[in-house]
Enzyme design. Structure first.
Site, PDB file in Angstrom:
ATOM      1  N   SER A   1       3.494  -2.609  10.441  1.00 17.60           N
ATOM      2  CA  SER A   1       4.946  -2.731  10.673  1.00 17.60           C
ATOM      3  C   SER A   1       5.502  -4.101  10.258  1.00 17.60           C
ATOM      4  O   SER A   1       6.356  -4.663  10.952  1.00 17.60           O
ATOM      5  CB  SER A   1       5.268  -2.420  12.134  1.00 17.60           C
ATOM      6  OG  SER A   1       4.870  -1.102  12.448  1.00 17.60           O
TER       7      SER A   1
ATOM      8  N   GLY B   1       2.702   1.787  10.876  1.00 14.33           N
ATOM      9  CA  GLY B   1       3.732   2.800  10.687  1.00 14.33           C
ATOM     10  C   GLY B   1       4.540   3.115  11.934  1.00 14.33           C
ATOM     11  O   GLY B   1       5.228   4.135  11.988  1.00 14.33           O
TER      12      GLY B   1
ATOM     13  N   GLU C   1      -5.844  -4.582  10.851  1.00 10.97           N
ATOM     14  CA  GLU C   1      -4.852  -3.509  10.892  1.00 10.97           C
ATOM     15  C   GLU C   1      -4.957  -2.747  12.212  1.00 10.97           C
ATOM     16  O   GLU C   1      -5.619  -1.693  12.268  1.00 10.97           O
ATOM     17  CB  GLU C   1      -5.111  -2.549   9.730  1.00 10.97           C
ATOM     18  CG  GLU C   1      -4.737  -3.109   8.375  1.00 10.97           C
ATOM     19  CD  GLU C   1      -3.819  -2.148   7.657  1.00 10.97           C
ATOM     20  OE1 GLU C   1      -2.722  -2.568   7.273  1.00 10.97           O
ATOM     21  OE2 GLU C   1      -4.183  -0.978   7.516  1.00 10.97           O
TER      22      GLU C   1
ATOM     23  N   HIS D   1      -9.522   1.836   5.001  1.00  7.46           N
ATOM     24  CA  HIS D   1      -8.259   1.984   5.755  1.00  7.46           C
ATOM     25  C   HIS D   1      -8.476   2.988   6.897  1.00  7.46           C
ATOM     26  O   HIS D   1      -9.215   3.973   6.736  1.00  7.46           O
ATOM     27  CB  HIS D   1      -7.160   2.465   4.809  1.00  7.46           C
ATOM     28  CG  HIS D   1      -5.786   2.346   5.402  1.00  7.46           C
ATOM     29  ND1 HIS D   1      -5.318   3.228   6.346  1.00  7.46           N
ATOM     30  CD2 HIS D   1      -4.816   1.433   5.213  1.00  7.46           C
ATOM     31  CE1 HIS D   1      -4.090   2.872   6.692  1.00  7.46           C
ATOM     32  NE2 HIS D   1      -3.756   1.776   6.026  1.00  7.46           N
TER      33      HIS D   1
ATOM     34  N   GLY E   1       2.758  -1.250   4.325  1.00  8.50           N
ATOM     35  CA  GLY E   1       2.795   0.158   3.953  1.00  8.50           C
ATOM     36  C   GLY E   1       4.232   0.601   3.703  1.00  8.50           C
ATOM     37  O   GLY E   1       4.764   0.494   2.595  1.00  8.50           O
TER      38      GLY E   1
ATOM     39  N   ASN F   1       0.873  -1.183   0.000  1.00 13.95           N
ATOM     40  CA  ASN F   1       0.000   0.000   0.000  1.00 13.95           C
ATOM     41  C   ASN F   1       0.905   1.227   0.000  1.00 13.95           C
ATOM     42  O   ASN F   1       1.511   1.555   1.012  1.00 13.95           O
ATOM     43  CB  ASN F   1      -0.894  -0.018   1.247  1.00 13.95           C
ATOM     44  CG  ASN F   1      -1.692   1.265   1.403  1.00 13.95           C
ATOM     45  OD1 ASN F   1      -1.832   2.040   0.452  1.00 13.95           O
ATOM     46  ND2 ASN F   1      -2.233   1.488   2.599  1.00 13.95           N
ATOM     47  N   TRP F   2       0.988   1.871  -1.178  1.00 18.87           N
ATOM     48  CA  TRP F   2       1.888   3.029  -1.295  1.00 18.87           C
ATOM     49  C   TRP F   2       1.328   4.307  -0.676  1.00 18.87           C
ATOM     50  O   TRP F   2       2.023   5.302  -0.567  1.00 18.87           O
ATOM     51  CB  TRP F   2       2.188   3.292  -2.771  1.00 18.87           C
ATOM     52  CG  TRP F   2       3.286   2.432  -3.313  1.00 18.87           C
ATOM     53  CD1 TRP F   2       3.957   1.430  -2.674  1.00 18.87           C
ATOM     54  CD2 TRP F   2       3.841   2.521  -4.624  1.00 18.87           C
ATOM     55  NE1 TRP F   2       4.903   0.886  -3.509  1.00 18.87           N
ATOM     56  CE2 TRP F   2       4.847   1.537  -4.711  1.00 18.87           C
ATOM     57  CE3 TRP F   2       3.600   3.321  -5.740  1.00 18.87           C
ATOM     58  CZ2 TRP F   2       5.609   1.341  -5.867  1.00 18.87           C
ATOM     59  CZ3 TRP F   2       4.347   3.130  -6.875  1.00 18.87           C
ATOM     60  CH2 TRP F   2       5.344   2.144  -6.945  1.00 18.87           C
ATOM     61  N   LYS F   3       0.053   4.316  -0.356  1.00 18.70           N
ATOM     62  CA  LYS F   3      -0.594   5.530   0.158  1.00 18.70           C
ATOM     63  C   LYS F   3      -0.353   6.695  -0.821  1.00 18.70           C
ATOM     64  O   LYS F   3      -0.256   6.449  -2.012  1.00 18.70           O
ATOM     65  CB  LYS F   3      -0.101   5.842   1.569  1.00 18.70           C
ATOM     66  CG  LYS F   3      -0.161   4.609   2.472  1.00 18.70           C
ATOM     67  CD  LYS F   3       0.068   4.906   3.917  1.00 18.70           C
ATOM     68  CE  LYS F   3       0.003   3.602   4.704  1.00 18.70           C
ATOM     69  NZ  LYS F   3       0.059   3.818   6.140  1.00 18.70           N
TER      70      LYS F   3
HETATM   71  C1  PEP Z   1      -0.762   0.376   6.453  1.00 18.73           C
HETATM   72  O1  PEP Z   1      -0.860   1.586   6.656  1.00 18.73           O
HETATM   73  O2  PEP Z   1      -1.668  -0.230   5.843  1.00 18.73           O
HETATM   74  C2  PEP Z   1       0.417  -0.334   6.933  1.00 18.73           C
HETATM   75  C3  PEP Z   1       0.338  -1.621   7.112  1.00 18.73           C
HETATM   76  O3  PEP Z   1       1.517   0.440   7.159  1.00 18.73           O
HETATM   77  P1  PEP Z   1       2.952  -0.017   7.770  1.00 18.73           P
HETATM   78  O4  PEP Z   1       3.375  -1.264   7.035  1.00 18.73           O
HETATM   79  O5  PEP Z   1       3.843   1.132   7.492  1.00 18.73           O
HETATM   80  O6  PEP Z   1       2.735  -0.278   9.208  1.00 18.73           O
END
Ligand code: PEP
Length: 230
Positions: free
Chosen positions: A192, A160, A154, A95, A213, A7-9
């Site tokens: 993470s 993050g 999530e 999300h 992410g 997920n590049w956001k």
């Molecule tokens: C996300 O925001 O969907 C996510 C999993 O982010 P990260 O991997 O940075 O925790």
């Protein structure tokens, strides 16, 4: 089948996304038939990215990160599921960042999922404990076939932060999701995830893959996650 979903956001313009593909191509990760790699991109990158993926014959499937909850019509600026149907196979909905920053409700998320399924796109429904039951109930209320969706646990505290939950903690909730949907669809974990910890999650009974992410943005880190699972 196991799933790695990036997920590049709101990161990477088209040029940067094509440089990312060059990076992955050069690294030659071990793509396995048992691991499906999906990357959810900004709308603006999808068409050009797909083109380059097929030129290089890379087995990455593309997705989007959001879709309108409204049908086609007078909704200036909205991207509908029909528009996306020629470009992608998957789309993230609900999300926590969209709930927090754009006021998305469980009802809107269910409307998005319905519209995606009507256009043959698999919704990737994000869930966290405060609204997990409510969100799944809303899907059933809108007569959505949950067996055609993906679900991702999530936990906000893990997104993050570099502090993932433990596999045991995750399994507790993924089992709960499995119970609510009669174990009819893939259930993933996001928060993470790195190349070093991914196997500890996916080796667990009720975790079919991961949503990534931060570490999906760097080709080396994302290739590392693919390699760890293959
Ligand atoms: C996300 O925001 O969907 C996510 C999993 O982010 P990260 O991997 O940075 O925790």
């Amino acid at each position: 089948m196991k799933y790695v979903i990036g997920n590049w956001k709101s990161n990477q313009n088209l040029t940067e996304s094509l440089v990312w593909i060059d990076g992955i191509h050069a690294l030659k990760p071990k793509f396995s038939p048992d691991v499906s790699v999906i990357l959810c991109l900004p709308f603006t990158d999808i068409a050009g990215f797909n083109h380059k993926l097929s030129d290089l014959n890379l087995p990455i499937i593309t997705g989007a990160q959001n879709v309108s909850h409204l049908p086609p019509g007078k909704h200036t600026g909205e991207i509908t599921a029909n528009m996306l149907s020629e470009l992608i196979n998957y789309c993230i909905v609900g999300h926590s960042e969209r709930r927090r920053d754009f006021g998305e409700t469980s009802e809107m998320v269910a409307e998005k999922a319905k519209s995606l399924l009507e256009n043959a796109i698999t919704p990737i429904v994000c869930l966290d404990l405060p609204y997990l039951d409510e969100q799944i109930k809303e899907l059933f209320q809108k007569n959505i076939d949950v067996s055609r969706c993906f679900f991702v646990y999530e936990p906000l505290a893990a997104i993050g932060t570099g502090r993932p939950l433990t596999p045991t903690e995750i399994n507790h909730t993924t089992n709960q999701i499995g119970f609510l949907i009669d174990n009819s669809a893939p259930i993933l974990y996001g928060g993470s995830v790195t190349a070093d910890n991914v196997k500890s999650f996916v080796d667990q009974g009720r975790i079919d893959g991961v949503l990534v992410g931060t570490d999906s943005l760097e080709p080396t880190l994302f290739a590392g996650i693919i390699n760890s699972l293959s």
